[in-house]
Design an enzyme around this catalytic site. Structure first.
Site, short mmCIF file in Angstrom:
data_model
loop_
_atom_site.label_atom_id
_atom_site.label_comp_id
_atom_site.label_asym_id
_atom_site.label_seq_id
_atom_site.Cartn_x
_atom_site.Cartn_y
_atom_site.Cartn_z
N ASP A 81 -13.06 -34.44 -26.20
CA ASP A 81 -13.88 -34.48 -27.34
C ASP A 81 -13.50 -33.09 -27.93
OD1 ASP A 81 -15.05 -32.21 -25.85
OD2 ASP A 81 -17.02 -33.60 -25.36
N SER A 82 -14.23 -32.58 -29.20
CA SER A 82 -13.69 -31.46 -29.86
C SER A 82 -13.95 -30.42 -29.30
CB SER A 82 -14.50 -31.58 -31.29
OG SER A 82 -15.84 -31.65 -31.22
#
Length: 125
Positions: A81-82
């Site tokens: 994920d980010s």
């Protein structure tokens, strides 16, 4: 005056010795070659950067090392994920010894993009 003559003599020897290797080189060619070697020397070899980036990514705890390739996308291929991507970028900063600006870090979403950015950055060690 003696120092000036010594410096000029030294400069003449360097130019003459380079010309004896290739008599067709002009002064402009010598200058261009000297500065282009300096610029090239200030960047890391792209294959070395690729190996080091892949190694950093493989060592990230949330990644299956067998999935990491030079073409791997952090989110699509590795399932990050980010926040994980930010952690990868921070690990790359530590590995290469320089800070990646936030606007550039946001663009790094794959191993290839990381390699390209780091290989083209003069502060990377």
């Amino acid at each position: 005056m003696a120092a000036r003559n010594a410096i000029l003599k030294h400069l003449r020897i360097n130019v003459l010795s380079a010309r004896t290797l290739n008599p067709r080189l002009s002064f402009t060619d010598l200058i261009r070659r000297h500065f282009s070697e300096e610029v090239r020397g200030s960047f890391l070899d792209k294959s070395e950067v690729a190996d080091r980036v892949v190694s950093v990514v493989k060592n990230f705890q949330k990644i299956d090392p067998s999935k990491v390739t030079v073409n791997a996308h952090f989110q699509n291929d590795l399932g990050l994920d980010s926040l994980d991507t930010v952690e990868i970028v921070m690990a790359l900063e530590e590995e290469f010894g320089f800070e990646i600006p936030d606007n550039e870090a946001d663009k790094i979403s794959s191993v290839n993009l990381a390699v390209d950015f780091i290989a083209s950055h003069p502060q990377a060690k």
